[in-house]
Design a protein around this motif. Structure first.
Motif, PDB file in Angstrom:
ATOM      1  N   ARG A 180     -17.759   3.934 -22.809  1.00 39.83           N
ATOM      2  CA  ARG A 180     -18.772   4.971 -23.050  1.00 39.83           C
ATOM      3  C   ARG A 180     -20.161   4.446 -22.708  1.00 39.83           C
ATOM      4  O   ARG A 180     -20.973   5.167 -22.123  1.00 39.83           O
ATOM      5  CB  ARG A 180     -18.728   5.439 -24.504  1.00 39.83           C
ATOM      6  CG  ARG A 180     -19.707   6.573 -24.800  1.00 39.83           C
ATOM      7  CD  ARG A 180     -19.561   7.050 -26.227  1.00 39.83           C
ATOM      8  NE  ARG A 180     -18.290   7.682 -26.463  1.00 39.83           N
ATOM      9  CZ  ARG A 180     -18.029   8.951 -26.177  1.00 39.83           C
ATOM     10  NH1 ARG A 180     -18.956   9.716 -25.638  1.00 39.83           N
ATOM     11  NH2 ARG A 180     -16.836   9.462 -26.432  1.00 39.83           N
ATOM     12  N   ALA A 181     -20.443   3.190 -23.060  1.00 39.58           N
ATOM     13  CA  ALA A 181     -21.755   2.622 -22.754  1.00 39.58           C
ATOM     14  C   ALA A 181     -21.975   2.559 -21.241  1.00 39.58           C
ATOM     15  O   ALA A 181     -23.058   2.875 -20.738  1.00 39.58           O
ATOM     16  CB  ALA A 181     -21.880   1.229 -23.358  1.00 39.58           C
ATOM     17  N   THR A 182     -20.937   2.160 -20.512  1.00 37.71           N
ATOM     18  CA  THR A 182     -21.036   2.107 -19.051  1.00 37.71           C
ATOM     19  C   THR A 182     -21.267   3.499 -18.479  1.00 37.71           C
ATOM     20  O   THR A 182     -22.122   3.690 -17.598  1.00 37.71           O
ATOM     21  CB  THR A 182     -19.756   1.505 -18.452  1.00 37.71           C
ATOM     22  OG1 THR A 182     -19.601   0.168 -18.940  1.00 37.71           O
ATOM     23  CG2 THR A 182     -19.824   1.484 -16.933  1.00 37.71           C
ATOM     24  N   MET A 183     -20.510   4.477 -18.970  1.00 41.66           N
ATOM     25  CA  MET A 183     -20.648   5.848 -18.486  1.00 41.66           C
ATOM     26  C   MET A 183     -22.062   6.368 -18.734  1.00 41.66           C
ATOM     27  O   MET A 183     -22.669   6.997 -17.854  1.00 41.66           O
ATOM     28  CB  MET A 183     -19.632   6.747 -19.188  1.00 41.66           C
ATOM     29  CG  MET A 183     -19.636   8.176 -18.695  1.00 41.66           C
ATOM     30  SD  MET A 183     -18.392   9.190 -19.551  1.00 41.66           S
ATOM     31  CE  MET A 183     -19.101   9.220 -21.216  1.00 41.66           C
ATOM     32  N   ASN A 184     -22.615   6.078 -19.916  1.00 41.86           N
ATOM     33  CA  ASN A 184     -23.965   6.545 -20.230  1.00 41.86           C
ATOM     34  C   ASN A 184     -25.004   5.906 -19.313  1.00 41.86           C
ATOM     35  O   ASN A 184     -25.953   6.569 -18.866  1.00 41.86           O
ATOM     36  CB  ASN A 184     -24.298   6.240 -21.692  1.00 41.86           C
ATOM     37  CG  ASN A 184     -23.510   7.112 -22.657  1.00 41.86           C
ATOM     38  OD1 ASN A 184     -23.000   8.166 -22.284  1.00 41.86           O
ATOM     39  ND2 ASN A 184     -23.404   6.677 -23.906  1.00 41.86           N
ATOM     40  N   GLN A 185     -24.825   4.619 -19.025  1.00 43.53           N
ATOM     41  CA  GLN A 185     -25.771   3.934 -18.147  1.00 43.53           C
ATOM     42  C   GLN A 185     -25.710   4.483 -16.724  1.00 43.53           C
ATOM     43  O   GLN A 185     -26.739   4.692 -16.075  1.00 43.53           O
ATOM     44  CB  GLN A 185     -25.482   2.433 -18.147  1.00 43.53           C
ATOM     45  CG  GLN A 185     -25.831   1.735 -19.456  1.00 43.53           C
ATOM     46  CD  GLN A 185     -25.617   0.236 -19.380  1.00 43.53           C
ATOM     47  OE1 GLN A 185     -26.007  -0.404 -18.421  1.00 43.53           O
ATOM     48  NE2 GLN A 185     -24.978  -0.329 -20.403  1.00 43.53           N
ATOM     49  N   VAL A 186     -24.489   4.726 -16.239  1.00 44.83           N
ATOM     50  CA  VAL A 186     -24.343   5.265 -14.888  1.00 44.83           C
ATOM     51  C   VAL A 186     -24.929   6.664 -14.797  1.00 44.83           C
ATOM     52  O   VAL A 186     -25.628   7.015 -13.824  1.00 44.83           O
ATOM     53  CB  VAL A 186     -22.858   5.264 -14.465  1.00 44.83           C
ATOM     54  CG1 VAL A 186     -22.678   5.997 -13.134  1.00 44.83           C
ATOM     55  CG2 VAL A 186     -22.343   3.837 -14.344  1.00 44.83           C
ATOM     56  N   ASN A 187     -24.665   7.495 -15.812  1.00 47.54           N
ATOM     57  CA  ASN A 187     -25.209   8.855 -15.804  1.00 47.54           C
ATOM     58  C   ASN A 187     -26.734   8.848 -15.813  1.00 47.54           C
ATOM     59  O   ASN A 187     -27.380   9.657 -15.129  1.00 47.54           O
ATOM     60  CB  ASN A 187     -24.684   9.639 -17.004  1.00 47.54           C
ATOM     61  CG  ASN A 187     -23.236  10.076 -16.822  1.00 47.54           C
ATOM     62  OD1 ASN A 187     -22.756  10.171 -15.701  1.00 47.54           O
ATOM     63  ND2 ASN A 187     -22.554  10.344 -17.924  1.00 47.54           N
ATOM     64  N   ALA A 188     -27.315   7.922 -16.597  1.00 49.20           N
ATOM     65  CA  ALA A 188     -28.770   7.816 -16.635  1.00 49.20           C
ATOM     66  C   ALA A 188     -29.318   7.410 -15.272  1.00 49.20           C
ATOM     67  O   ALA A 188     -30.346   7.919 -14.811  1.00 49.20           O
ATOM     68  CB  ALA A 188     -29.192   6.807 -17.704  1.00 49.20           C
ATOM     69  N   SER A 192     -31.740   9.693 -12.739  1.00 51.59           N
ATOM     70  CA  SER A 192     -32.999   9.220 -12.169  1.00 51.59           C
ATOM     71  C   SER A 192     -32.999   9.417 -10.658  1.00 51.59           C
ATOM     72  O   SER A 192     -34.041   9.698 -10.054  1.00 51.59           O
ATOM     73  CB  SER A 192     -33.220   7.745 -12.512  1.00 51.59           C
ATOM     74  OG  SER A 192     -32.303   6.911 -11.823  1.00 51.59           O
ATOM     75  N   ALA A 193     -31.810   9.302 -10.044  1.00 53.83           N
ATOM     76  CA  ALA A 193     -31.712   9.495  -8.604  1.00 53.83           C
ATOM     77  C   ALA A 193     -31.993  10.946  -8.236  1.00 53.83           C
ATOM     78  O   ALA A 193     -32.632  11.245  -7.223  1.00 53.83           O
ATOM     79  CB  ALA A 193     -30.324   9.090  -8.118  1.00 53.83           C
ATOM     80  N   GLU A 194     -31.508  11.871  -9.088  1.00 48.54           N
ATOM     81  CA  GLU A 194     -31.744  13.289  -8.829  1.00 48.54           C
ATOM     82  C   GLU A 194     -33.232  13.627  -8.887  1.00 48.54           C
ATOM     83  O   GLU A 194     -33.689  14.569  -8.251  1.00 48.54           O
ATOM     84  CB  GLU A 194     -30.975  14.134  -9.841  1.00 48.54           C
ATOM     85  CG  GLU A 194     -29.461  14.069  -9.654  1.00 48.54           C
ATOM     86  CD  GLU A 194     -28.724  14.858 -10.714  1.00 48.54           C
ATOM     87  OE1 GLU A 194     -29.403  15.331 -11.661  1.00 48.54           O
ATOM     88  OE2 GLU A 194     -27.490  14.992 -10.622  1.00 48.54           O
ATOM     89  N   ARG A 195     -33.971  12.835  -9.663  1.00 48.23           N
ATOM     90  CA  ARG A 195     -35.416  13.053  -9.752  1.00 48.23           C
ATOM     91  C   ARG A 195     -36.159  12.322  -8.644  1.00 48.23           C
ATOM     92  O   ARG A 195     -37.383  12.303  -8.613  1.00 48.23           O
ATOM     93  CB  ARG A 195     -35.935  12.588 -11.120  1.00 48.23           C
ATOM     94  CG  ARG A 195     -35.372  13.376 -12.298  1.00 48.23           C
ATOM     95  CD  ARG A 195     -36.149  13.060 -13.571  1.00 48.23           C
ATOM     96  NE  ARG A 195     -36.062  11.653 -13.922  1.00 48.23           N
ATOM     97  CZ  ARG A 195     -35.124  11.134 -14.718  1.00 48.23           C
ATOM     98  NH1 ARG A 195     -34.178  11.915 -15.229  1.00 48.23           N
ATOM     99  NH2 ARG A 195     -35.122   9.840 -15.006  1.00 48.23           N
ATOM    100  N   GLY A 196     -35.401  11.679  -7.756  1.00 45.27           N
ATOM    101  CA  GLY A 196     -36.019  10.964  -6.648  1.00 45.27           C
ATOM    102  C   GLY A 196     -36.628   9.647  -7.065  1.00 45.27           C
ATOM    103  O   GLY A 196     -37.592   9.173  -6.455  1.00 45.27           O
ATOM    104  N   ALA A 197     -36.074   9.062  -8.119  1.00 41.86           N
ATOM    105  CA  ALA A 197     -36.649   7.807  -8.634  1.00 41.86           C
ATOM    106  C   ALA A 197     -35.565   6.750  -8.747  1.00 41.86           C
ATOM    107  O   ALA A 197     -35.187   6.357  -9.843  1.00 41.86           O
ATOM    108  CB  ALA A 197     -37.309   8.043  -9.983  1.00 41.86           C
ATOM    109  N   TRP A 198     -35.024   6.326  -7.611  1.00 43.25           N
ATOM    110  CA  TRP A 198     -34.007   5.275  -7.656  1.00 43.25           C
ATOM    111  C   TRP A 198     -34.642   4.009  -8.220  1.00 43.25           C
ATOM    112  O   TRP A 198     -35.662   3.537  -7.736  1.00 43.25           O
ATOM    113  CB  TRP A 198     -33.496   4.976  -6.257  1.00 43.25           C
ATOM    114  CG  TRP A 198     -32.644   6.051  -5.683  1.00 43.25           C
ATOM    115  CD1 TRP A 198     -33.049   7.061  -4.868  1.00 43.25           C
ATOM    116  CD2 TRP A 198     -31.254   6.238  -5.894  1.00 43.25           C
ATOM    117  NE1 TRP A 198     -31.997   7.866  -4.560  1.00 43.25           N
ATOM    118  CE2 TRP A 198     -30.887   7.390  -5.166  1.00 43.25           C
ATOM    119  CE3 TRP A 198     -30.283   5.556  -6.625  1.00 43.25           C
ATOM    120  CZ2 TRP A 198     -29.575   7.872  -5.150  1.00 43.25           C
ATOM    121  CZ3 TRP A 198     -28.987   6.033  -6.606  1.00 43.25           C
ATOM    122  CH2 TRP A 198     -28.639   7.179  -5.881  1.00 43.25           C
ATOM    123  N   PRO A 199     -34.069   3.438  -9.279  1.00 44.74           N
ATOM    124  CA  PRO A 199     -34.633   2.219  -9.867  1.00 44.74           C
ATOM    125  C   PRO A 199     -34.701   1.102  -8.836  1.00 44.74           C
ATOM    126  O   PRO A 199     -33.729   0.800  -8.146  1.00 44.74           O
ATOM    127  CB  PRO A 199     -33.631   1.870 -10.988  1.00 44.74           C
ATOM    128  CG  PRO A 199     -32.967   3.178 -11.300  1.00 44.74           C
ATOM    129  CD  PRO A 199     -32.886   3.910  -9.999  1.00 44.74           C
TER     130      PRO A 199
END
Length: 208
Positions: A180-188, A192-199
């Protein structure tokens, strides 16, 4: 720096040291199993992501106990969310999930260490099946449970109903929910990518 496994090992050993286990004190090293010496302790566990398997292995090696992994006859999907949904349906309907195999000589064990993750705030269907098809009357039943931060739910009440003639003891509990922690991190990250802000990306405009 101590590894995660070392930290878990210390926590497990500290928890077990406080338990008055049947069959004598815990041995510091595993004992070889043969026809003359057969362990009276069994570690029976169900694990999906591997957290509970790590704890089971530590107890198995420390006590020289026999080891049994509960495997469903029909495996759960590889997809995490699909598994969550199937487990929810089984929980709500009260259905159990058949085991691939049983412990052939459960009667000879005096102490059973029962390990599982909390699913949907309760005991996974596979574990309920294990309890329904094995007679644990008179045995010391020591739990080791992993959970994703929401606690033990109603698991103790379920165990008490499923194994009413056992001596139920809570041995070890650990918060650990990698999937679940991995899934939450990937979704976050994807959001951010959808907002055009790739970390970590260079956002300088491209000159044409």
């Amino acid at each position: 720096m101590p590894s995660t496994t070392d930290s878990v090992r210390r926590s497990v050993m500290a928890a077990m040291a406080a338990l008055p286990l049947a069959g004598g004190a815990a041995s510091a090293a595993p004992q070889a199993l043969n026809k003359q010496h057969r362990s009276k302790k069994l570690v029976a566990y169900f694990s999906r992501s591997g957290n509970t398997r790590v704890v089971a292995g530590l107890i198995h090696r420390a006590l020289g106990a026999d080891l049994f992994e509960m495997l469903p006859a029909r495996p759960y999907p590889d997809d995490y969310l699909e598994t969550v949904e199937q487990a929810r349906q089984e929980r709500d309907s009260g259905r159990e999930r058949a085991l691939a195999s049983k412990v052939s000589d459960i009667a000879r064990y005096e102490t059973v260490f029962l390990g599982f993750p909390i699913w949907g705030e309760t005991v996974p269907p596979v574990v309920r099946t294990f309890l329904s098809v094995h007679d644990l009357s008179g045995k010391v039943l020591v739990t080791f449970i992993t959970h994703g931060g929401y606690g033990l739910g109603n698991s103790r009440a379920v165990l008490a109903r499923a194994a009413p003639k056992s001596q139920l003891r809570q041995g070890f509990t650990m918060e650990a929910d990698q999937e679940r922690a991995t899934m939450n991190q990937v979704n976050a990250w994807l959001q951010s990518a959808e907002r055009g802000a790739w970390p970590g990306a260079d956002h300088q405009p491209t000159r044409r």
